[in-house]
Write a protein that holds these residues in place. Sequence first.
Motif, PDB file in Angstrom:
ATOM      1  N   LEU A 141       7.733 -13.208   0.210  1.00 30.24           N
ATOM      2  CA  LEU A 141       6.469 -13.588  -0.423  1.00 30.24           C
ATOM      3  C   LEU A 141       6.690 -14.209  -1.803  1.00 30.24           C
ATOM      4  O   LEU A 141       6.094 -15.231  -2.127  1.00 30.24           O
ATOM      5  N   SER A 146      -2.995  -6.151   6.847  1.00 30.25           N
ATOM      6  CA  SER A 146      -3.293  -7.424   6.177  1.00 30.25           C
ATOM      7  C   SER A 146      -2.058  -7.932   5.433  1.00 30.25           C
ATOM      8  O   SER A 146      -2.027  -7.952   4.187  1.00 30.25           O
ATOM      9  N   TYR A 189      13.315   1.939  -6.914  1.00 31.77           N
ATOM     10  CA  TYR A 189      13.334   3.282  -7.511  1.00 31.77           C
ATOM     11  C   TYR A 189      14.589   4.074  -7.134  1.00 31.77           C
ATOM     12  O   TYR A 189      14.706   5.244  -7.482  1.00 31.77           O
ATOM     13  N   ALA A 229       0.283 -10.024   3.348  1.00 28.25           N
ATOM     14  CA  ALA A 229       0.144 -11.198   2.480  1.00 28.25           C
ATOM     15  C   ALA A 229       1.168 -12.219   2.965  1.00 28.25           C
ATOM     16  O   ALA A 229       2.362 -11.925   3.024  1.00 28.25           O
ATOM     17  N   GLY A 249      13.746   5.323   6.878  1.00 21.12           N
ATOM     18  CA  GLY A 249      13.085   4.319   6.058  1.00 21.12           C
ATOM     19  C   GLY A 249      14.120   3.612   5.207  1.00 21.12           C
ATOM     20  O   GLY A 249      15.308   3.955   5.249  1.00 21.12           O
ATOM     21  N   GLY A 276       0.817  -1.216   0.000  1.00 24.59           N
ATOM     22  CA  GLY A 276       0.000   0.000   0.000  1.00 24.59           C
ATOM     23  C   GLY A 276       0.843   1.255   0.000  1.00 24.59           C
ATOM     24  O   GLY A 276       0.650   2.159   0.815  1.00 24.59           O
ATOM     25  N   SER A 311       6.640   5.364   0.968  1.00 26.23           N
ATOM     26  CA  SER A 311       5.780   6.403   0.389  1.00 26.23           C
ATOM     27  C   SER A 311       5.306   7.416   1.417  1.00 26.23           C
ATOM     28  O   SER A 311       5.095   8.578   1.085  1.00 26.23           O
ATOM     29  N   VAL A 315       8.836   8.991  -5.667  1.00 28.03           N
ATOM     30  CA  VAL A 315       7.584   9.744  -5.525  1.00 28.03           C
ATOM     31  C   VAL A 315       6.943   9.904  -6.905  1.00 28.03           C
ATOM     32  O   VAL A 315       5.779   9.564  -7.126  1.00 28.03           O
ATOM     33  N   ALA A 316       7.736  10.380  -7.860  1.00 29.58           N
ATOM     34  CA  ALA A 316       7.206  10.528  -9.217  1.00 29.58           C
ATOM     35  C   ALA A 316       7.216   9.194  -9.963  1.00 29.58           C
ATOM     36  O   ALA A 316       6.226   8.823 -10.602  1.00 29.58           O
ATOM     37  N   LEU A 325      -3.681  -5.295  -0.594  1.00 25.86           N
ATOM     38  CA  LEU A 325      -3.331  -5.703   0.770  1.00 25.86           C
ATOM     39  C   LEU A 325      -2.087  -4.946   1.224  1.00 25.86           C
ATOM     40  O   LEU A 325      -1.073  -4.939   0.523  1.00 25.86           O
ATOM     41  N   GLU A 326      -2.179  -4.317   2.377  1.00 26.95           N
ATOM     42  CA  GLU A 326      -1.027  -3.616   2.953  1.00 26.95           C
ATOM     43  C   GLU A 326      -0.760  -4.232   4.338  1.00 26.95           C
ATOM     44  O   GLU A 326      -1.684  -4.426   5.123  1.00 26.95           O
ATOM     45  N   ILE A 375      15.973  11.011   8.203  1.00 27.62           N
ATOM     46  CA  ILE A 375      15.526  12.405   8.045  1.00 27.62           C
ATOM     47  C   ILE A 375      15.326  13.040   9.420  1.00 27.62           C
ATOM     48  O   ILE A 375      14.845  12.365  10.351  1.00 27.62           O
ATOM     49  N   GLY A 420       5.184   2.430   4.362  1.00 29.35           N
ATOM     50  CA  GLY A 420       6.513   2.176   3.800  1.00 29.35           C
ATOM     51  C   GLY A 420       7.178   3.479   3.384  1.00 29.35           C
ATOM     52  O   GLY A 420       6.904   4.554   3.944  1.00 29.35           O
ATOM     53  N   TYR A 444      10.624  -2.864   1.448  1.00 31.14           N
ATOM     54  CA  TYR A 444      10.083  -3.688   2.539  1.00 31.14           C
ATOM     55  C   TYR A 444       9.735  -5.093   2.040  1.00 31.14           C
ATOM     56  O   TYR A 444       8.925  -5.800   2.638  1.00 31.14           O
TER      57      TYR A 444
HETATM   58  C1  LIG Z   1      13.523   8.169   4.147  1.00 31.85           C
HETATM   59  C2  LIG Z   1      13.233   8.114   2.671  1.00 31.85           C
HETATM   60  C3  LIG Z   1      13.359   9.275   1.913  1.00 31.85           C
HETATM   61  C4  LIG Z   1      13.049   9.246   0.555  1.00 31.85           C
HETATM   62  N1  LIG Z   1      13.025  10.427  -0.120  1.00 31.85           N
HETATM   63  C5  LIG Z   1      12.547  10.460  -1.393  1.00 31.85           C
HETATM   64  C6  LIG Z   1      12.337  11.692  -2.040  1.00 31.85           C
HETATM   65  O1  LIG Z   1      12.500  12.766  -1.452  1.00 31.85           O
HETATM   66  N2  LIG Z   1      11.888  11.672  -3.333  1.00 31.85           N
HETATM   67  C7  LIG Z   1      11.628  10.501  -3.990  1.00 31.85           C
HETATM   68  O2  LIG Z   1      11.242  10.518  -5.163  1.00 31.85           O
HETATM   69  N3  LIG Z   1      11.783   9.294  -3.359  1.00 31.85           N
HETATM   70  C8  LIG Z   1      12.208   9.263  -2.092  1.00 31.85           C
HETATM   71  N4  LIG Z   1      12.305   8.069  -1.429  1.00 31.85           N
HETATM   72  C9  LIG Z   1      11.911   6.842  -2.147  1.00 31.85           C
HETATM   73  C10 LIG Z   1      10.395   6.730  -2.304  1.00 31.85           C
HETATM   74  O3  LIG Z   1       9.760   7.008  -1.087  1.00 31.85           O
HETATM   75  C11 LIG Z   1      10.034   5.326  -2.810  1.00 31.85           C
HETATM   76  O4  LIG Z   1      10.748   5.068  -4.011  1.00 31.85           O
HETATM   77  C12 LIG Z   1       8.562   5.139  -3.090  1.00 31.85           C
HETATM   78  O5  LIG Z   1       7.772   5.604  -2.035  1.00 31.85           O
HETATM   79  C13 LIG Z   1       8.284   3.662  -3.362  1.00 31.85           C
HETATM   80  O6  LIG Z   1       6.905   3.403  -3.293  1.00 31.85           O
HETATM   81  P1  LIG Z   1       6.390   1.897  -3.260  1.00 31.85           P
HETATM   82  O7  LIG Z   1       4.929   1.940  -3.264  1.00 31.85           O
HETATM   83  O8  LIG Z   1       7.050   1.131  -4.359  1.00 31.85           O
HETATM   84  O9  LIG Z   1       6.971   1.303  -1.916  1.00 31.85           O
HETATM   85  P2  LIG Z   1       6.555   1.563  -0.384  1.00 31.85           P
HETATM   86  O10 LIG Z   1       5.960   2.891  -0.193  1.00 31.85           O
HETATM   87  O11 LIG Z   1       7.734   1.212   0.445  1.00 31.85           O
HETATM   88  O12 LIG Z   1       5.390   0.523  -0.144  1.00 31.85           O
HETATM   89  C14 LIG Z   1       5.625  -0.854  -0.003  1.00 31.85           C
HETATM   90  C15 LIG Z   1       4.606  -1.352   0.994  1.00 31.85           C
HETATM   91  O13 LIG Z   1       4.567  -2.773   0.939  1.00 31.85           O
HETATM   92  C16 LIG Z   1       4.171  -3.212   2.217  1.00 31.85           C
HETATM   93  N5  LIG Z   1       4.444  -4.652   2.330  1.00 31.85           N
HETATM   94  C17 LIG Z   1       5.645  -5.273   2.377  1.00 31.85           C
HETATM   95  N6  LIG Z   1       5.464  -6.612   2.446  1.00 31.85           N
HETATM   96  C18 LIG Z   1       4.126  -6.839   2.450  1.00 31.85           C
HETATM   97  C19 LIG Z   1       3.305  -8.002   2.517  1.00 31.85           C
HETATM   98  N7  LIG Z   1       3.844  -9.235   2.581  1.00 31.85           N
HETATM   99  N8  LIG Z   1       1.960  -7.859   2.510  1.00 31.85           N
HETATM  100  C20 LIG Z   1       1.385  -6.626   2.428  1.00 31.85           C
HETATM  101  N9  LIG Z   1       2.128  -5.485   2.361  1.00 31.85           N
HETATM  102  C21 LIG Z   1       3.478  -5.594   2.368  1.00 31.85           C
HETATM  103  C22 LIG Z   1       4.961  -2.337   3.159  1.00 31.85           C
HETATM  104  O14 LIG Z   1       4.393  -2.283   4.458  1.00 31.85           O
HETATM  105  C23 LIG Z   1       4.906  -0.988   2.442  1.00 31.85           C
HETATM  106  O15 LIG Z   1       3.884  -0.155   2.932  1.00 31.85           O
HETATM  107  C24 LIG Z   1      12.663   8.031  -0.079  1.00 31.85           C
HETATM  108  C25 LIG Z   1      12.580   6.858   0.677  1.00 31.85           C
HETATM  109  C26 LIG Z   1      12.851   6.902   2.047  1.00 31.85           C
HETATM  110  C27 LIG Z   1      12.741   5.634   2.831  1.00 31.85           C
END
Ligand SMILES: Cc1cc2nc3c(=O)[nH]c(=O)nc-3n(C[C@H](O)[C@H](O)[C@H](O)COP(=O)(O)OP(=O)(O)OC[C@H]3O[C@@H](n4cnc5c(N)ncnc54)[C@H](O)[C@@H]3O)c2cc1C
Length: 427
Positions: A242, A205, A363, A207, A338, A35, A66, A368-369, A56-57, A257, A64, A238
Amino acid sequence: MPDAFRPLYTTTAKPQVNAPPLAGETRADVAIVGGGLTGLSSALHLAEAGLSATLLEARAIGNGCSGRNGGQVNPGLKLLPDAVEARWGKDLGGRMVALAHRAPGVVFDLIDKHGIDCAPARTGTIRAAVDAAGVAELRELVRQSAARGGAVRLLDGAQMRAATGSDFYRAGALDPRGGHLNPLAYTRGLALAAQRAGARLHGESPALAVAREGGLWRVRTAQGAVLAPELVIATNGYTGDLWPGLKRVIAPVYTYIAATDPLPEALRRAVMPAGSALYEADWEGVYYRLDEAGRLLIGGRGPQRDARSAADYRHLARHAEARWPALKGLDWPFRWHGQVAVTADHFPHLIAPEPGVHLMLGYNGRGVAMATVAGAAIATRIASGGHARIDLPVRPRITPMPLQRFWRAGAEIATAAFLLRDRLRGR
Ligand SMILES: Cc1cc2nc3c(=O)[nH]c(=O)nc-3n(C[C@H](O)[C@H](O)[C@H](O)COP(=O)(O)OP(=O)(O)OC[C@H]3O[C@@H](n4cnc5c(N)ncnc54)[C@H](O)[C@@H]3O)c2cc1C
């Protein structure tokens, strides 16, 4: 550990998303695990395409990367455009570069379209150089951007002083397409938009297992299961066990941060007067911005483990003081960290190891983008039955990172080596 982890966004982002744990068995066109922005953007765009998506998150939506990142909306991939095209060819590489450049615009347009209250600021992103090698890299970035009709502009030392209020920089590259936002508010806003479009979201939830059952994937949680012909796994930094071998694609590198309270007016005028987001093109990976209330958020490397106390963040205040000596003595009441998903080739990985399976992660700190547009691309791919051309490479198999098991030691050794290099150079 209240002293070691005091995140800012949970106090500034609203509202919380109502995503009850999954209970019982359900069917969907697409099951999504994760999520964050990738999973939520997939869910939103799938629902808008008329497909049912159940997400499912493991914890709360946005728990995470995001919901805890620096909030910088950065255009471009980690590598410069020529390197992207050298690796992926003129056609696909060129489309990847174009996608990464328009990605911030997609984010800001989604915010407008769905009325997301997340303090968006289209104030540009500055890539800053602290040494001669960094300046050469910026010149190259500007040259490659100009060759593509791009808008990236070189700032000299004086212009950087005007933009940042600091004497620290030799040069910068300003990309006006970027900017910043409150990332947890953006993530939650995307979740609410996905729900309004018809997607079903379940927090708390995790997975626990995926298995093939007839022509469907069964994704099992503690109290239920989702059955779907298509599966998206978007667990990024994270990622657990799985999907076999998936976590070996990335190094889940910690980044830390710290944030101040709103700065007093005089300091606010002196620190980052241009209001841009900034990241340094250097090994420490320092990045910062002022938020809408005038708080300074500064991020960078830290211990490669969960923080144990406020002491684990002290170097961030020192980084800030080195850039603006007037900040000495300021309080830093917020601190969090993170795990960024770093890949060996510096590109995000979209992997389709079997029909109906989409694994998306890596990424390299620029999600973010990119995660927003990657989620939309996955939705396009699924909605077209796999036929639509998307602007990301789709890999047929998982490529593990060499020596991935030792990522923690690797990140710590790299930090120590760079520290030593800087000491030898007297920096
Ligand atoms: C401290 C920090 C600073 C950052 N700064 C920037 C920035 O300024 N600009 C930028 O562009 N990017 C930045 N990033 C990177 C950016 O945040 C990520 O690339 C982006 O949010 C990835 O999104 P995502 O949905 O792929 O992953 P995430 O947001 O990490 O989501 C993955 C989710 O999967 C869930 N999950 C894991 N396993 C399971 C499971 N078995 N079942 C259900 N859920 C599960 C986790 O709980 C998590 O919520 C930063 C990252 C961090 C940690």
